[in-house]
Design an enzyme around this catalytic site. Structure first.
Site, PDB file in Angstrom:
ATOM      1  N   PHE A  18      12.941   8.222   2.060  1.00 15.32           N
ATOM      2  CA  PHE A  18      13.662   6.882   2.067  1.00 15.32           C
ATOM      3  C   PHE A  18      14.760   7.176   0.956  1.00 15.32           C
ATOM      4  O   PHE A  18      14.484   7.696  -0.308  1.00 15.32           O
ATOM      5  CB  PHE A  18      12.690   5.932   1.679  1.00 15.32           C
ATOM      6  CG  PHE A  18      13.290   4.426   2.172  1.00 15.32           C
ATOM      7  CD1 PHE A  18      14.308   3.747   1.560  1.00 15.32           C
ATOM      8  CD2 PHE A  18      12.981   4.088   3.619  1.00 15.32           C
ATOM      9  CE1 PHE A  18      14.586   2.477   1.998  1.00 15.32           C
ATOM     10  CE2 PHE A  18      13.132   2.911   4.060  1.00 15.32           C
ATOM     11  CZ  PHE A  18      14.391   2.013   3.561  1.00 15.32           C
ATOM     12  N   HIS A  48       4.965   7.888  -0.602  1.00 11.16           N
ATOM     13  CA  HIS A  48       5.377   7.563   0.713  1.00 11.16           C
ATOM     14  C   HIS A  48       6.064   8.469   1.374  1.00 11.16           C
ATOM     15  O   HIS A  48       6.713   8.782   2.508  1.00 11.16           O
ATOM     16  CB  HIS A  48       6.571   6.594   0.620  1.00 11.16           C
ATOM     17  CG  HIS A  48       6.065   5.182   0.317  1.00 11.16           C
ATOM     18  ND1 HIS A  48       5.432   4.130   0.974  1.00 11.16           N
ATOM     19  CD2 HIS A  48       5.853   4.633  -1.271  1.00 11.16           C
ATOM     20  CE1 HIS A  48       4.925   3.136   0.192  1.00 11.16           C
ATOM     21  NE2 HIS A  48       5.393   3.660  -0.999  1.00 11.16           N
ATOM     22  N   HIS A  52       1.916   8.722   5.569  1.00  6.18           N
ATOM     23  CA  HIS A  52       1.099   7.999   4.286  1.00  6.18           C
ATOM     24  C   HIS A  52       0.640   6.795   4.921  1.00  6.18           C
ATOM     25  O   HIS A  52       0.915   6.192   6.052  1.00  6.18           O
ATOM     26  CB  HIS A  52       2.067   7.754   3.292  1.00  6.18           C
ATOM     27  CG  HIS A  52       3.402   6.989   3.762  1.00  6.18           C
ATOM     28  ND1 HIS A  52       4.332   7.516   4.307  1.00  6.18           N
ATOM     29  CD2 HIS A  52       3.614   5.515   3.616  1.00  6.18           C
ATOM     30  CE1 HIS A  52       5.297   6.541   4.422  1.00  6.18           C
ATOM     31  NE2 HIS A  52       4.689   5.113   4.188  1.00  6.18           N
ATOM     32  N   ASP A  54       0.381   2.727   3.495  1.00 12.04           N
ATOM     33  CA  ASP A  54       0.875   1.792   2.443  1.00 12.04           C
ATOM     34  C   ASP A  54      -0.371   0.671   2.214  1.00 12.04           C
ATOM     35  O   ASP A  54      -1.369   0.561   2.727  1.00 12.04           O
ATOM     36  CB  ASP A  54       1.849   0.652   3.039  1.00 12.04           C
ATOM     37  CG  ASP A  54       3.211   1.315   3.453  1.00 12.04           C
ATOM     38  OD1 ASP A  54       3.468   2.203   2.920  1.00 12.04           O
ATOM     39  OD2 ASP A  54       4.059   0.723   4.110  1.00 12.04           O
ATOM     40  N   HIS A  58       2.347  -2.447  -2.230  1.00 10.49           N
ATOM     41  CA  HIS A  58       3.570  -1.980  -1.710  1.00 10.49           C
ATOM     42  C   HIS A  58       4.529  -3.040  -1.402  1.00 10.49           C
ATOM     43  O   HIS A  58       5.668  -3.349  -1.573  1.00 10.49           O
ATOM     44  CB  HIS A  58       3.581  -1.090  -0.530  1.00 10.49           C
ATOM     45  CG  HIS A  58       5.029  -0.618  -0.132  1.00 10.49           C
ATOM     46  ND1 HIS A  58       5.948   0.067  -0.916  1.00 10.49           N
ATOM     47  CD2 HIS A  58       5.248  -0.421   1.342  1.00 10.49           C
ATOM     48  CE1 HIS A  58       7.021   0.474  -0.294  1.00 10.49           C
ATOM     49  NE2 HIS A  58       6.648   0.258   1.010  1.00 10.49           N
ATOM     50  N   HIS A 160       6.249  -5.981   7.616  1.00 11.93           N
ATOM     51  CA  HIS A 160       5.236  -5.882   6.393  1.00 11.93           C
ATOM     52  C   HIS A 160       4.703  -7.107   5.940  1.00 11.93           C
ATOM     53  O   HIS A 160       3.479  -7.094   5.692  1.00 11.93           O
ATOM     54  CB  HIS A 160       6.127  -5.148   5.148  1.00 11.93           C
ATOM     55  CG  HIS A 160       6.109  -3.706   5.241  1.00 11.93           C
ATOM     56  ND1 HIS A 160       7.349  -2.989   6.009  1.00 11.93           N
ATOM     57  CD2 HIS A 160       5.472  -2.656   4.915  1.00 11.93           C
ATOM     58  CE1 HIS A 160       7.096  -1.675   5.883  1.00 11.93           C
ATOM     59  NE2 HIS A 160       6.008  -1.328   5.119  1.00 11.93           N
ATOM     60  N   GLU A 172       2.701   5.312   8.459  1.00 12.88           N
ATOM     61  CA  GLU A 172       3.959   5.727   8.616  1.00 12.88           C
ATOM     62  C   GLU A 172       4.305   6.986   8.593  1.00 12.88           C
ATOM     63  O   GLU A 172       3.665   7.879   8.062  1.00 12.88           O
ATOM     64  CB  GLU A 172       4.979   4.859   7.645  1.00 12.88           C
ATOM     65  CG  GLU A 172       4.766   3.038   7.948  1.00 12.88           C
ATOM     66  CD  GLU A 172       5.619   2.714   6.784  1.00 12.88           C
ATOM     67  OE1 GLU A 172       6.123   1.418   7.092  1.00 12.88           O
ATOM     68  OE2 GLU A 172       5.480   2.863   5.361  1.00 12.88           O
TER      69      GLU A 172
END
Length: 208
Positions: A18, A48, A52, A54, A58, A160, A172
């Site tokens: 990201f 991440h 992974h 979360d 997060h 989320h 993800e």
């Protein structure tokens, strides 16, 4: 032996992250040589990177860190659903064909025909209403083959927030390119990182 599908992307210095996140880096602390019998490395990465899980921390300032999250959701029967090239959001109509009375408590959705090797700013995410309906059906974990269950430019992280409110777990960055639609056993255990907001997983599917 039961067939295994490895649904984790390779992790290396070129693995996409990201924007602004910490990429994978590795340095050697020791190498095999006269007087040194081993190779030892040090790695730096965002939790991440790659496949992974979360942690609630997060997306919730008072949420649990990864080490305090129960492992139950990350291990057990799951269904892989194809919604390839469905557009920016996975709406209910994209997965309804695979939802029935035997729906397992874990649902992984494939959106890519082929997982990209570069960062994808136009990644497909879940519509919040889709996660709400899955939660209503008893789903405990949702997974996706993109970097986020929310659009990459989202500042509100609505999906989320559904996960937070409904106490679901999320995976993800899975790779589902070679996985047919159907039911499997999911094994994707996070590390017991006691203060972390996420954890890498080695995610695999096993034939039932």
């Amino acid at each position: 032996m039961q067939k295994l599908w490895d649904i984790s992307p390779p992790v290396h210095p070129g693995t996409p992250v990201f924007p602004g996140d910490t990429p994978y880096q590795q340095q050697w602390s020791a190498t095999i040589a006269p007087g040194c019998p081993v190779n030892v490395s040090a790695i730096t990465l965002s939790p991440h990177v790659g496949a992974h899980a979360d942690a609630p921390l997060h997306y919730d300032e008072r949420g649990a860190a990864m080490g305090d999250v129960s492992l139950d959701a990350f291990l057990g029967p799951c269904r892989v659903v194809h919604a390839i090239d469905c557009g920016p959001l996975i709406e209910w109509q994209h997965i309804a064909h695979a939802v029935n009375a035997t729906l397992p408590q874990r649902v992984l959705v494939r959106t890519y025909a082929t997982a990209p090797a570069e960062w994808d700013a136009g990644l497909t995410a879940y519509a919040p209403a889709t996660i709400e309906r899955l939660a209503d059906l008893g789903v405990l974990l949702v997974g996706i083959d993109t970097a986020s269950i929310d659009p990459a430019d989202s500042k509100t992280l609505e999906s989320h927030q559904v996960i937070r409110r409904r106490n679901l777990r999320v995976l993800e960055n899975l790779v589902l390119d070679d996985v047919p639609e159907g039911d499997y056993e999911l094994i994707a255990l996070p590390l017991k990182l006691t203060t972390a907001d996420a954890s890498p997983v080695r995610a695999v599917l096993r034939a039932l």
